[in-house]
Design a protein around this motif. Structure first.
Motif, short mmCIF file in Angstrom:
data_model
loop_
_atom_site.label_atom_id
_atom_site.label_comp_id
_atom_site.label_asym_id
_atom_site.label_seq_id
_atom_site.Cartn_x
_atom_site.Cartn_y
_atom_site.Cartn_z
N LEU A 107 20.09 -8.96 25.85
CA LEU A 107 21.53 -9.11 25.67
C LEU A 107 22.25 -9.31 27.00
O LEU A 107 23.19 -10.11 27.09
CB LEU A 107 22.08 -7.88 24.93
CG LEU A 107 21.60 -7.73 23.48
CD1 LEU A 107 22.05 -6.40 22.90
CD2 LEU A 107 22.14 -8.87 22.62
N GLU A 108 21.84 -8.60 28.02
CA GLU A 108 22.45 -8.79 29.34
C GLU A 108 22.16 -10.19 29.87
O GLU A 108 23.01 -10.82 30.50
CB GLU A 108 21.95 -7.73 30.32
CG GLU A 108 22.51 -6.34 30.04
CD GLU A 108 21.98 -5.29 31.00
OE1 GLU A 108 21.01 -5.61 31.74
OE2 GLU A 108 22.52 -4.17 31.02
N ASP A 109 20.95 -10.68 29.61
CA ASP A 109 20.61 -12.04 30.02
C ASP A 109 21.47 -13.06 29.28
O ASP A 109 21.91 -14.06 29.87
CB ASP A 109 19.13 -12.29 29.75
CG ASP A 109 18.67 -13.65 30.26
OD1 ASP A 109 18.81 -13.89 31.48
OD2 ASP A 109 18.17 -14.45 29.45
N ALA A 110 21.72 -12.83 27.98
CA ALA A 110 22.58 -13.73 27.21
C ALA A 110 24.01 -13.72 27.73
O ALA A 110 24.67 -14.77 27.79
CB ALA A 110 22.55 -13.33 25.73
N MET A 111 24.49 -12.55 28.14
CA MET A 111 25.85 -12.46 28.69
C MET A 111 25.95 -13.24 30.01
O MET A 111 26.95 -13.91 30.27
CB MET A 111 26.23 -11.00 28.91
CG MET A 111 26.38 -10.21 27.61
SD MET A 111 27.02 -8.53 27.85
CE MET A 111 28.76 -8.89 28.05
N LYS A 112 24.91 -13.16 30.84
CA LYS A 112 24.91 -13.91 32.10
C LYS A 112 24.94 -15.41 31.86
O LYS A 112 25.54 -16.17 32.62
CB LYS A 112 23.68 -13.54 32.91
CG LYS A 112 23.69 -12.12 33.48
CD LYS A 112 22.40 -11.81 34.22
CE LYS A 112 22.38 -10.36 34.71
NZ LYS A 112 21.10 -10.03 35.38
N SER A 129 31.70 -5.70 26.36
CA SER A 129 30.79 -4.91 27.20
C SER A 129 29.82 -4.17 26.29
O SER A 129 30.22 -3.65 25.23
CB SER A 129 31.58 -3.92 28.06
OG SER A 129 30.71 -3.01 28.69
N LEU A 130 28.56 -4.11 26.70
CA LEU A 130 27.57 -3.40 25.89
C LEU A 130 27.81 -1.90 25.90
O LEU A 130 27.29 -1.18 25.05
CB LEU A 130 26.16 -3.71 26.41
CG LEU A 130 25.70 -5.16 26.28
CD1 LEU A 130 24.32 -5.34 26.90
CD2 LEU A 130 25.67 -5.59 24.81
N TYR A 161 20.13 -8.98 15.83
CA TYR A 161 19.56 -7.75 16.40
C TYR A 161 19.86 -6.62 15.43
O TYR A 161 21.02 -6.20 15.27
CB TYR A 161 20.19 -7.46 17.77
CG TYR A 161 19.91 -8.53 18.80
CD1 TYR A 161 18.87 -8.39 19.72
CD2 TYR A 161 20.67 -9.70 18.85
CE1 TYR A 161 18.62 -9.37 20.67
CE2 TYR A 161 20.42 -10.69 19.79
CZ TYR A 161 19.39 -10.52 20.69
OH TYR A 161 19.12 -11.50 21.63
N LEU A 162 18.81 -6.11 14.75
CA LEU A 162 19.00 -5.16 13.67
C LEU A 162 18.00 -4.02 13.76
O LEU A 162 16.89 -4.18 14.28
CB LEU A 162 18.83 -5.85 12.31
CG LEU A 162 19.74 -7.03 12.00
CD1 LEU A 162 19.22 -7.79 10.79
CD2 LEU A 162 21.16 -6.56 11.77
N LEU A 163 18.41 -2.86 13.21
CA LEU A 163 17.46 -1.76 13.02
C LEU A 163 16.60 -2.07 11.81
O LEU A 163 17.11 -2.43 10.75
CB LEU A 163 18.21 -0.44 12.80
CG LEU A 163 18.86 0.20 14.03
CD1 LEU A 163 19.62 1.45 13.61
CD2 LEU A 163 17.82 0.56 15.08
N ASN A 164 15.31 -1.93 11.96
CA ASN A 164 14.39 -2.21 10.86
C ASN A 164 14.19 -0.94 10.05
O ASN A 164 13.39 -0.07 10.39
CB ASN A 164 13.05 -2.70 11.42
CG ASN A 164 12.07 -3.04 10.31
OD1 ASN A 164 12.42 -3.01 9.13
ND2 ASN A 164 10.85 -3.37 10.68
N ASP A 165 14.94 -0.82 8.97
CA ASP A 165 14.76 0.30 8.05
C ASP A 165 15.16 -0.13 6.66
O ASP A 165 15.57 -1.27 6.43
CB ASP A 165 15.55 1.54 8.51
CG ASP A 165 17.04 1.29 8.64
OD1 ASP A 165 17.63 0.67 7.74
OD2 ASP A 165 17.64 1.72 9.65
#
Length: 397
Positions: A107-112, A129-130, A161-165
């Motif tokens: 995610l930080e790479d995508a923001m850059k 901001s994350l 981007y999801l929690l797998n449950d």
């Protein structure tokens, strides 16, 4: 060039079949005595050595037929014939601390790179901001679907981007664009103590270690449960639909749940002010929302604000709702039932098979590709087959 079904090219290996048949027909035959052969001198008879390639053109045509057929079935797309616009990456993120810690680098790479990032919500919110993560938000299937619908556009690659449950499967399916990527994280630090219900006659309703809803006189001793049930007595249900067909459809689904899992429902078809209902299924907007009640409101295109109110944008009838037409309404209502009473405290991750079945693409990736390529290949296949038959019949081969 790109092949949409590249595994079909394995069929080109069948090209060895016409080659084998060709040489099989040319194997050495049995010598037959003939009276006139006595006039021939042995020295005038020449020995043929090596492999004789009779009907070479016919062999080549048959090999080409197999190769062209395999190539046609692999659905080739020549990208340089189409001016494809640049694909924009969009990131849709569930606001969960565990998930963010797992994918912080991505995610930080995508923001850059300046790629858009959104929090999952009925109206997706841009991520500034994350560290500024929304608090107290429950992501449910309807919220996720609303976010996907809002961001799905042509020539975009949607990264989820999801929690797998098990909460992902509260809806029978989630529609996603043809170009998407799933980034799933399974949180193993979930609660271990489970809730259960106690129905009349001492029956207990709980989720067993195999993640299946179970009704029994005794709790499973291999699973730790709360000291007291979260609900006692029959499940009080109100069906309040103006459409008689919808009322009948939902009632049939509840009866199916009751029959399969031995649940005890006490169903009212008219509101009773003296009753505190556990479950209200209606096509009317609730006047007052009680935290202990599960609401399912059909035919209302409205964004959910609390987790115990579920909206569907279509009436729950076979003519309008795919979930009813496919016979999945009882299963979906059962999942809502489990979630509302928090019976699935251990949120087991979904298997890959369940994930593949849950996420359904909305469009065929080759729907917009030119048909000229496949038509030309099909025409070439017919022409080769025609020439091959013509030569074979002429030479009796």
């Amino acid at each position: 060039m790109e092949l949409l079904q590249p595994w079909m090219m394995w069929g080109a290996g069948a090209v060895v079949i016409p080659v084998i048949i060709h040489f099989w027909h040319q194997k050495k035959g049995q010598t037959l005595a003939w009276a006139a052969t006595r006039w021939l001198q042995e020295k005038d008879q020449q020995q043929q050595r090596g492999i004789k390639l009779d009907n070479l053109l016919l062999l080549i045509l048959r090999c080409l037929l197999v190769i062209v057929l395999a190539f046609l079935l692999s659905q080739p797309v020549i990208n340089w014939l189409v001016n494809s616009p640049a694909v924009q990456k969009i990131h849709l993120v569930q606001p969960d601390k565990f998930l963010l810690d797992n994918f912080r680098f991505e995610l930080e790479d995508a923001m850059k790179k300046g790629e858009p990032i959104y929090w999952i919500n009925a109206s997706p919110e841009p991520v500034k901001s994350l560290e500024e993560r929304p608090d107290g938000r429950t992501v449910i299937s309807t919220t996720l679907q609303s976010s996907i619908n809002a961001l799905s556009k042509d020539h975009t690659e949607l990264n989820l981007y999801l929690l797998n449950d098990q909460r992902l499967a509260y809806a029978p399916f989630i529609r996603v664009p043809a170009t998407y990527k799933l980034h799933l994280a399974a949180n193993s630090k979930s609660e271990f103590v489970r809730n259960y219900l106690e129905l009349p006659a001492g029956k207990k309703v709980f989720v067993n270690p195999f993640n299946q809803l179970t009704t029994s006189l005794a709790l499973d001793k291999t699973v730790p449960f709360q000291s007291a049930p979260v609900h006692q007595g029959p499940i009080k249900v109100l069906l309040d639909f103006r459409n008689a067909l919808e009322q009948q459809t939902v009632l049939a689904a509840l009866n199916a749940l009751s029959e399969v899992y031995s649940l005890v429902f006490r169903i009212d078809k008219k509101p009773d002010s003296d009753n505190n209902y556990d479950w209200i299924l209606t096509d009317r907007e609730p006047e007052k929302i009680l935290s202990q009640t599960l609401y399912v409101v059909s035919g209302k295109l409205k964004l959910p604000t609390v987790s115990n109110v579920i909206y569907t944008d279509e009436p729950l009838i076979p003519q309008a709702a795919e979930i009813v037409k496919s016979g999945q309404l009882p299963e979906w209502l059962g999942e809502l039932f489990i979630r509302h009473f928090k019976l699935d405290a251990n949120l087991f991750p979904l298997s890959q098979k369940q994930i593949d079945r849950l996420f359904i693409t909305t469009a065929d990736p080759d729907a917009n590709q030119p048909e000229g390529i496949r038509n030309a290949l099909f025409l070439l296949l017919i022409m080769l087959a025609g020439v091959e038959r013509w030569i074979a019949l002429r030479k009796n081969a």
